[in-house]
Design an enzyme around this catalytic site. Structure first.
Site, PDB file in Angstrom:
ATOM      1  N   HIS A   1      32.120  49.628  42.793  1.00 20.26           N
ATOM      2  CA  HIS A   1      32.914  50.800  43.168  1.00 20.26           C
ATOM      3  C   HIS A   1      31.941  51.961  43.371  1.00 20.26           C
ATOM      4  O   HIS A   1      30.880  52.004  42.728  1.00 20.26           O
ATOM      5  CB  HIS A   1      33.861  51.081  41.992  1.00 20.26           C
ATOM      6  CG  HIS A   1      34.874  52.148  42.243  1.00 20.26           C
ATOM      7  ND1 HIS A   1      34.585  53.493  42.165  1.00 20.26           N
ATOM      8  CD2 HIS A   1      36.200  52.070  42.533  1.00 20.26           C
ATOM      9  CE1 HIS A   1      35.682  54.186  42.397  1.00 20.26           C
ATOM     10  NE2 HIS A   1      36.677  53.347  42.632  1.00 20.26           N
TER      11      HIS A   1
ATOM     12  N   ASP B   1      30.566  48.346  34.167  1.00 20.05           N
ATOM     13  CA  ASP B   1      31.713  49.133  34.625  1.00 20.05           C
ATOM     14  C   ASP B   1      32.967  48.307  34.332  1.00 20.05           C
ATOM     15  O   ASP B   1      33.285  47.360  35.054  1.00 20.05           O
ATOM     16  CB  ASP B   1      31.567  49.417  36.121  1.00 20.05           C
ATOM     17  CG  ASP B   1      32.809  50.082  36.696  1.00 20.05           C
ATOM     18  OD1 ASP B   1      33.776  50.316  35.938  1.00 20.05           O
ATOM     19  OD2 ASP B   1      32.819  50.359  37.912  1.00 20.05           O
TER      20      ASP B   1
ATOM     21  N   GLN C   1      38.136  47.921  35.589  1.00 19.96           N
ATOM     22  CA  GLN C   1      39.150  46.871  35.761  1.00 19.96           C
ATOM     23  C   GLN C   1      39.069  45.860  34.615  1.00 19.96           C
ATOM     24  O   GLN C   1      40.090  45.379  34.122  1.00 19.96           O
ATOM     25  CB  GLN C   1      38.959  46.142  37.105  1.00 19.96           C
ATOM     26  CG  GLN C   1      39.046  47.028  38.341  1.00 19.96           C
ATOM     27  CD  GLN C   1      40.436  47.594  38.590  1.00 19.96           C
ATOM     28  OE1 GLN C   1      41.439  47.067  38.105  1.00 19.96           O
ATOM     29  NE2 GLN C   1      40.501  48.686  39.331  1.00 19.96           N
TER      30      GLN C   1
ATOM     31  N   LYS D   1      44.090  53.438  34.055  1.00 17.36           N
ATOM     32  CA  LYS D   1      44.331  52.064  34.531  1.00 17.36           C
ATOM     33  C   LYS D   1      44.785  51.165  33.380  1.00 17.36           C
ATOM     34  O   LYS D   1      45.258  50.059  33.598  1.00 17.36           O
ATOM     35  CB  LYS D   1      43.056  51.487  35.151  1.00 17.36           C
ATOM     36  CG  LYS D   1      42.598  52.227  36.417  1.00 17.36           C
ATOM     37  CD  LYS D   1      41.425  51.530  37.037  1.00 17.36           C
ATOM     38  CE  LYS D   1      40.593  52.430  37.917  1.00 17.36           C
ATOM     39  NZ  LYS D   1      41.142  52.700  39.234  1.00 17.36           N
TER      40      LYS D   1
ATOM     41  N   CYS E   1      37.179  52.540  47.659  1.00 19.38           N
ATOM     42  CA  CYS E   1      35.915  53.121  47.153  1.00 19.38           C
ATOM     43  C   CYS E   1      34.862  52.040  46.973  1.00 19.38           C
ATOM     44  O   CYS E   1      34.129  52.029  45.969  1.00 19.38           O
ATOM     45  CB  CYS E   1      36.126  53.868  45.841  1.00 19.38           C
ATOM     46  SG  CYS E   1      37.216  55.254  45.982  1.00 19.38           S
TER      47      CYS E   1
HETATM   48  C1  LIG Z   1      35.748  48.964  39.310  1.00 22.85           C
HETATM   49  C2  LIG Z   1      36.016  50.437  39.220  1.00 22.85           C
HETATM   50  N1  LIG Z   1      35.069  51.243  38.728  1.00 22.85           N
HETATM   51  C3  LIG Z   1      35.258  52.556  38.582  1.00 22.85           C
HETATM   52  C4  LIG Z   1      36.445  53.146  38.942  1.00 22.85           C
HETATM   53  C5  LIG Z   1      36.600  54.615  38.772  1.00 22.85           C
HETATM   54  O1  LIG Z   1      37.613  54.931  37.870  1.00 22.85           O
HETATM   55  P1  LIG Z   1      37.923  56.477  37.617  1.00 22.85           P
HETATM   56  O2  LIG Z   1      38.208  57.056  38.978  1.00 22.85           O
HETATM   57  O3  LIG Z   1      39.102  56.503  36.734  1.00 22.85           O
HETATM   58  O4  LIG Z   1      36.693  57.055  37.020  1.00 22.85           O
HETATM   59  C6  LIG Z   1      37.456  52.358  39.493  1.00 22.85           C
HETATM   60  C7  LIG Z   1      38.718  52.972  39.965  1.00 22.85           C
HETATM   61  O5  LIG Z   1      39.303  52.537  40.932  1.00 22.85           O
HETATM   62  C8  LIG Z   1      37.250  50.965  39.606  1.00 22.85           C
HETATM   63  O6  LIG Z   1      38.199  50.161  40.085  1.00 22.85           O
END
Ligand SMILES: Cc1ncc(COP(=O)(O)O)c(C=O)c1O
Length: 421
Positions: free
Chosen positions: A138, A215, A218, A241, A379
């Site tokens: 992401h 990360d 998910q 999430k 993203c």
């Molecule tokens: C794999 C992954 N990493 C990071 C994020 C970023 O999450 P946040 O916008 O809540 O920081 C997301 C959000 O879609 C994600 O799916």
């Protein structure tokens, strides 16, 4: 002191066997109608819905238990502090971290990664040093490292995925070099659903003395996480999430790292003492929580975790796995649909393209049938480029989704196909 916040124990869904209707009844928004149709919410990868238990906990925290934390000596301040720190302990238990000092509250996963990139990366990564990512990341796990490329001359390397979206452990390993100073990797792809074998990745990395940031935006939602077992150096996730509020996330870091890391931001709460010419810093986690924290959001996150644990993480995973298998079968019937991401180890996220239709149009048609899916880049532009697309539609499942909802998605897709064929 009386802690007024209720526990999840009395909720209808917290019982055996897995009762998806009882779970649904705990999420008020699922009773809404959209364009006159029952809501089919399949946009959980972007943000999940909230249980009434979580909502009531937040409401109660504001209505009856609110004050600023850590600085007061009065009743409400002590109560709010106890609730806030109890949420930290809940997160510690959720991740099986060794100590509360390893749990830092952030705004979201993004902030946790930025914190590590700036504080840890800024200290340990220099010109020509390599940061190994995967092509699945992401943007939140790309851009903070990109900043280090700009600031320090670090080099970004990208581990590939196969045409079916499989993570390739051997290829990943080949990209590690004596210059690799950080591995920053997703636990589960938000586009493909691919689950990365983090334990193996960490074992390979640690054999070469390389730290690993995971990360878990998910992963923490769909997979049981034990940071001691994974042995990752850093693990981030995001509250919204995980059925929690927006504005709250978590960075887990091993104490041995956090203790040596410089602060990320300056302000109140993160200091030891301040004089006109000298400042000392507080110990972790407070060193990394400058300013008034997201008090009620953290408490809400604690409630969301209590709810998830009340239902049972293994049971949620079993439900979601069965639903994913059903959805892959049903969507597989549609030969004009291209599913992107068929890894063997995959969580409940399905990206797809419909022949002859733009994903935005597909998602707009589905919306007319009450079906919420996401369309766009998610993203993850490097990954989409890898698959030769500029956007996809994405259905992502949660603990409260049902087979009937997958059927409604399939029906909606058939209707969309009639319009575009
Ligand atoms: C794999 C992954 N990493 C990071 C994020 C970023 O999450 P946040 O916008 O809540 O920081 C997301 C959000 O879609 C994600 O799916």
């Amino acid at each position: 002191m009386t802690l007024l916040t209720p526990t999840a124990k009395d909720l209808s869904a917290v019982q055996a066997p897995y009762d998806v209707d009882a779970i649904r009844a705990d999420f008020p928004i699922l009773a809404e109608k959209i364009h006159g149709k029952p809501l089919v919410y399949l946009d959980n990868g972007a943000s999940a819905q909230k249980s009434r238990f979580m909502i009531e906990t937040v409401q109660r925290a504001y209505a009856h238990e609110y004050a600023n934390v850590h600085r007061g000596l009065h009743y409400l301040s002590n109560l709010a502090t106890a609730n806030f720190e109890r949420a930290r302990e809940t997160v510690r238990r959720f991740l099986n971290a060794r100590s509360d000092a390893e749990i830092i509250f952030t705004r979201n996963a993004t902030e946790g990664i930025n914190l590590v990139a700036q504080s840890f990366g800024g200290t340990h990564i220099g010109e020509g040093d390599e940061i190994l990512l995967t092509i699945m990341e992401h943007h939140s796990n790309i851009v903070p490292w990109y900043f280090l490329r700009e600031r320090k001359g670090a080099v970004l390397k990208w581990a590939p995925v196969s045409d079916t979206g499989e993570f390739l452990l051997d290829e990943f390993e080949k990209l590690i070099s004596p210059r690799t100073k950080m591995i920053a990797i997703t636990h589960m792809s938000n586009v493909l659903g691919t689950i990365v074998p983090i334990k193996e990745v960490v074992r390979i990395a640690h054999a070469r003395g390389i730290p690993v940031l995971v990360d878990g935006a998910q992963g923490a939602v769909h997979l049981p996480v034990d940071v001691q077992d994974l042995d990752a150096d850093f693990y981030v996730f995001t509250g919204h999430k995980l059925y929690g509020p927006t504005g709250i996330g978590v960075l887990y870091g091993k104490s041995e790292h956090l203790e040596t890391m410089p602060p990320y931001q300056g302000g109140g709460e993160m200091i030891g003492t301040v004089t006109t010419d000298r400042i000392t810093y507080a110990a972790p986690p407070h060193r990394f929580e400058a300013g008034t924290p997201a008090i009620v959001q953290a408490i809400g996150l604690g409630a969301a975790i209590d709810y998830v644990e009340g239902v049972g993480r293994e049971r949620i995973k079993a439900h979601e796995d069965a639903l994913l298998a059903y959805a892959m079968d049903r969507l597989g019937e549609l030969n004009w649909l291209r599913i992107i991401g068929r890894a063997k180890d995959k969580g409940g996220i399905i990206s797809f393209e419909m022949e002859g239709a733009h994903p935005h149009d597909v998602s707009t048609i589905l919306d007319r049938y009450g079906v919420a899916v996401r369309a766009g880049t998610h993203c993850a532009e490097p990954l989409l480029a890898r698959f030769g697309v500029t956007s996809t539609a994405r259905a992502s499942i949660a603990m409260y989704n049902t087979k009937d909802e997958i059927d409604t998605l399939v029906e909606g897709l058939r209707k969309a196909r009639e319009l575009f064929a």
